[in-house]
Design a protein around this motif. Structure first.
Motif, PDB file in Angstrom:
ATOM      1  N   GLU A 441       0.876  -1.173   0.000  1.00 48.27           N
ATOM      2  CA  GLU A 441       0.000   0.000   0.000  1.00 48.27           C
ATOM      3  C   GLU A 441       0.911   1.221   0.000  1.00 48.27           C
ATOM      4  O   GLU A 441       2.079   1.120   0.383  1.00 48.27           O
ATOM      5  N   LEU A 442       0.391   2.357  -0.448  1.00 52.57           N
ATOM      6  CA  LEU A 442       1.215   3.568  -0.526  1.00 52.57           C
ATOM      7  C   LEU A 442       0.361   4.745  -0.075  1.00 52.57           C
ATOM      8  O   LEU A 442      -0.742   4.935  -0.580  1.00 52.57           O
ATOM      9  N   THR A 443       0.855   5.508   0.894  1.00 52.78           N
ATOM     10  CA  THR A 443       0.057   6.651   1.360  1.00 52.78           C
ATOM     11  C   THR A 443       0.947   7.714   1.991  1.00 52.78           C
ATOM     12  O   THR A 443       2.166   7.559   2.083  1.00 52.78           O
ATOM     13  N   ILE A 444       0.297   8.814   2.372  1.00 50.46           N
ATOM     14  CA  ILE A 444       1.027   9.927   2.990  1.00 50.46           C
ATOM     15  C   ILE A 444       0.745   9.945   4.480  1.00 50.46           C
ATOM     16  O   ILE A 444      -0.417   9.879   4.903  1.00 50.46           O
ATOM     17  N   VAL A 445       1.788   9.953   5.278  1.00 50.02           N
ATOM     18  CA  VAL A 445       1.666  10.021   6.737  1.00 50.02           C
ATOM     19  C   VAL A 445       2.715  11.031   7.202  1.00 50.02           C
ATOM     20  O   VAL A 445       3.910  10.778   7.069  1.00 50.02           O
ATOM     21  N   SER A 446       2.280  12.155   7.719  1.00 49.96           N
ATOM     22  CA  SER A 446       3.255  13.159   8.149  1.00 49.96           C
ATOM     23  C   SER A 446       3.433  13.098   9.662  1.00 49.96           C
ATOM     24  O   SER A 446       2.465  13.159  10.417  1.00 49.96           O
TER      25      SER A 446
END
Lengths: 578, 578
Positions: A441-446
């Protein structure tokens, strides 16, 4: 299946069942001086005839004559498992609920009702509508359940439930159904198998997934503990199937709960039903666990030491084969298709006649990832006579095609990055994983802008089934280290080059972790290597990836040899000119 | 075991064997219209009686009357597997050797001998002394072998071999014995199981280890290919057990060979014997592979598609249970002990009488590492009536106690360092692995001073069973990257701080790897984190390590909380003073 386990230990078995060629009698012949018995488990004389031949008596169906078991247990030295008292309690679902409540075990709100519209009305007033009406006895596989949506249906419900004694339950909203097999010895030693997800169709167990995946890592642990606590309250030895409801409240939890390290406060589990015997939801243990539920049931009732209840494979699923009609040929056709499915083990039960809804067998699927097992399940479901695209997509969705950028439903690797500005660097990792056909899976987590999301992501990663996390970040680059601090999984950090300091800032932020929390750091902007490292890490559990990596390295080597040849052929002055 | 596989597919089975309660007849009852047959596999009439009842006939022993099988195959539509021609060739070991030689398959030098001292003398002149004399027929489990060390023993040898027709083989020096099960369909589709190591005792298979571990990764691949090539030369469907010798020349290979990427030139494999049926060396497949040898034999002879021959667990072993005397009770006692061994599955064969050397059953052990399986094997071997400390230490040595610094014989992690000056930094990694009870080895490998050793280490790491390499180096620090370039395993690099540049030189040398070859880099001098990362990586295949890492992180958290409390209690002025 119990008989098969017994024969492996040279233990003589006598079966009581109607007919000479029932499934169990086919599997094991009894020595001449014993011999199987032709008769019904409801016939007290036949049960006594069986008891006269054995040292230990076990029962694989609850709807047995308990008083004769009591008599045998009291008047002879024969051990009877599960204990008649346990069977008696479980036979009557209301008594079962009362028993569980007495021990403060969590159950849905319930109450006794009489077979009158007034009594049902009263229950609905207290437990709400729709109301679950259940027959107290002789109910299984959803038979004996009635969901009352309108009080006007009360008479109809009573008739539908055959005028048997009833009780009512508050209808709850389910997130999942969960089951845990537990084995206990007479002396009270208890071991739980992993929690599994069960999927029912028409109230009958359709598919089982093992182990349970859930974003809250506490759920599986709590389910096992609850199952053990439940089994402790029943006398006698053997395995118990403990079915539970996981309520929907998990989806309504607040952000505060999500970011608390103690996530135990949400995701309520309630007991549904207990089976005092090997259970359909435990069939997967034959191929997937170190000791099957049958081996452990046998050990428990014979007073032998219990075996490990842990999984020996990474992932498993079980599909029940129920008769689709009277056609035996349909079942044979499904079995024929099943043997072509990777990781499938077919179990046909030797029943000579098929009826709609009859349990004719089951298929267990095992594999080195959920993803592999779902792919096998999809192939298997396609072979069912009642296959629909909808059911396929529900239980075993297709992997998205490579390069589309949609996540897999059963990812092994999570690619996260601190900002969408990191995407051009991180996309190379996704491409590598695509080429190795590894689900991700690929996502943005800041870390700094979405700390709650980061905490939730890190806490849930392992229990959702991820095995490696790749985290890219630039500048202060806290994401990889903070995620590593909140998961036991290996975290690979990719330092992303920012507009100043040439990426050295990110590199040092990621690599110089304090003792205790490691981050596997790769070169600046080199997410390709992060993905290759993730593939190497996975090869410890997905051994085919070792060969794939070998091949990749050989190909890489050949590409350089090709350049060597070209350099030789065209000369260095002309190299790169055409 | 074949009957058990058949019953799972609702396939009717008829057994020909002497007596009504032979092992197979106990496992599966035949439908009334068929019924098992009481008779000998050597009796042509009984074989015909069997053939009259079935569609497919398979044979589980080579010493059968082949001419009647021929007759059946020719005069009826019954499929006979393996083909009678194959059985005939294999029955006569000299014919078997001739057959293999004809197909240019590697065998030891051999020749026909007559049962005369002169002929034996002649063979010894050509093949040397000691000479292996073998009976051509009715020989198995080492019966029918005679090692002639002195020509004066020739008459004695002829007598000992029962005056049966003989042949002679050159005695070879073995590094290991290897076996590969292969399955082929009538149409010629072939699949090999993994290569395994077999350990014989008194010429009978004693222990099997799966998969084969060897420092030369080509050996296992070549063994599988050789087994497939062998099976291709025999007609008929079913599984074949292919036994091989790995010669000792592997230990004599030169350094030049060692550092060649193509290590295929050493480690000679020779075929020993072929069994045209399920084989003892394949029993481990029941618990350890996706499809057992019995399932696949059944599929092959029924013309069904073959199943995967791959391992579904990381490691397995099999121990034969042979009668130690006439005492059945001894076997029962071993079986009783075996069920307490982690990962053990007990298979007793239902034989009612025990004799010394008779195969009474077997025990399969599976686990998530060779190390776990060896620990189980040690526990099992200790329970044997003829257990000796010597046999325990030979097949299942004890793990060295933590902190002693002796390597495990079945390491999962290799700790290497460029120089002994790195040891003070790297020893912390060993201590962490000790605390997690993860088996490892620790040694010195210098990229620049021992490049050959480094190459050999990297090439052999995966095939020896390592899953992670931790490499520490200082200064130019080439070791981690060069090792990573020659193994598909994950490599963790520890930059060791030198006397100048503060370790930044090592850090950059290790982390700034080119695209294609990743090194997981940790902080300067932080080998603690390297080991913790290795444990996290292993948790993908040894799932219990996930929980162990969770626990470690919680403990670490609590240590900080304790400091928080202390700071609060004593005040910051006094903190650190007492």
């Amino acid at each position: 299946m119990l008989a098969a386990s017994a024969s492996l230990l040279n233990i003589d078995v006598v079966i009581l069942d109607v007919g000479d060629h029932t499934p169990a009698k086919q599997i094991v012949s009894s020595p001449p001086h014993l011999g199987h018995i032709d008769g019904s488990f409801a016939d007290p004389e036949k049960i006594k005839e069986l008891a006269a031949k054995v040292d230990v008596l076990t029962v694989e169906i609850e709807h047995v004559d308990v008083s004769v078991l009591d008599e045998i247990a009291e008047s002879s030295k024969i051990a009877v498992h599960p204990s008649p008292a346990t069977i008696r309690t479980i036979q009557d679902k209301l008594a079962q609920k009362d028993h569980l409540s007495e021990y403060n075990l969590p159950v849905t709100d319930y109450m006794r009702v009489e077979s009158t519209p007034e009594s049902i009305q009263n229950a609905a007033a207290q437990l709400g509508l729709p109301l679950m009406l259940k027959s107290r006895t002789l109910a299984y596989d959803g038979r004996g359940n009635y969901v009352l949506t309108d009080l006007g249906e009360a008479e109809e419900a009573i008739a539908a439930l055959g005028g048997r004694p009833l009780y009512a339950e508050r209808l709850v909203r389910l997130a999942k159904e969960i089951a845990v097999m537990v084995v206990r010895t007479s002396s009270g030693e208890i071991r739980a198998y992993p929690a599994v997800e069960t999927v029912h169709k028409d109230n009958i167990c359709h598919i089982v997934f093992a182990p349970l995946r859930h974003s809250n890592p506490a759920v599986a642990t709590r389910a096992r503990t609850l199952a053990e606590d439940t089994a402790k309250t029943f006398a006698g030895a053997g395995v118990f199937g403990v079915e539970m409801f996981l309520l929907e409240d998990g989806s309504q939890k607040s952000h505060l709960q999500v970011c608390s390290a103690n996530t135990d406060i949400s995701d309520t589990l309630l007991l549904n039903e207990i089976a005092p015997r090997p259970h359909n939801s435990g069939h997967y243990t034959i191929e997937a666990c170190y000791t099957s539920q049958y081996d452990n049931h046998l050990r428990a009732i014979l007073g032998l030491p219990l075996g490990s209840t842990e999984l020996k494979v990474q992932s498993a699923a079980m599909l029940n084969l129920l008769g689709y009609s009277n056609s035996m040929e349909e079942i044979t056709r499904v079995a024929r298709a099943a043997i072509e499915v990777p990781g499938a083990s077919v179990h046909l039960y030797g029943k000579r006649e098929c009826r709609k809804g009859r349990k004719m067998g089951h298929v267990t699927l095992v594999g080195d990832s959920d993803d592999a097992v779902r792919a096998s399940l999809r192939q298997l479901l396609q072979a069912l006579p009642d296959a629909t695209l909808e059911s396929l997509d529900k239980y075993a969705p297709l992997l998205p095609p490579a390069g589309i950028g949609r996540p897999s439903s059963q990812p092994l690797i999570g690619i996260i990055m601190g900002s969408d500005s990191d995407l051009p660097v991180m996309i190379a990792a996704a491409r590598v994983l695509d080429s190795f056909r590894v689900p991700y899976e690929l996502t943005i987590v800041s870390a700094h802008r979405t700390p709650t999301r980061m905490t939730e992501y890190a806490h849930s990663a392992a229990s959702r089934g991820l095995r490696v996390i790749i985290a890219g970040a630039g500048g202060a680059a806290h994401l990889p280290g903070m995620v590593a601090a909140m998961t036991p999984l290996p975290v690979i950090g990719v330092p992303v080059k920012g507009s100043s300091l040439d990426g050295v800032d990110s590199l040092h932020s990621i690599v110089q972790m304090p003792r205790g929390i490691p981050v596997a750091t790769v070169a600046i902007n080199n997410s390709t290597n992060a993905a290759l490292l993730a593939v190497r890490i996975l090869s410890a559990s997905v051994t085919s990836l070792l060969d794939a990596m070998d091949l990749f390295m050989k190909k890489q080597e050949q590409e350089v040899y090709a350049k060597v040849s070209r350099l030789e052929r065209v000369g260095w002055e002309n190299y790169g000119k055409s």
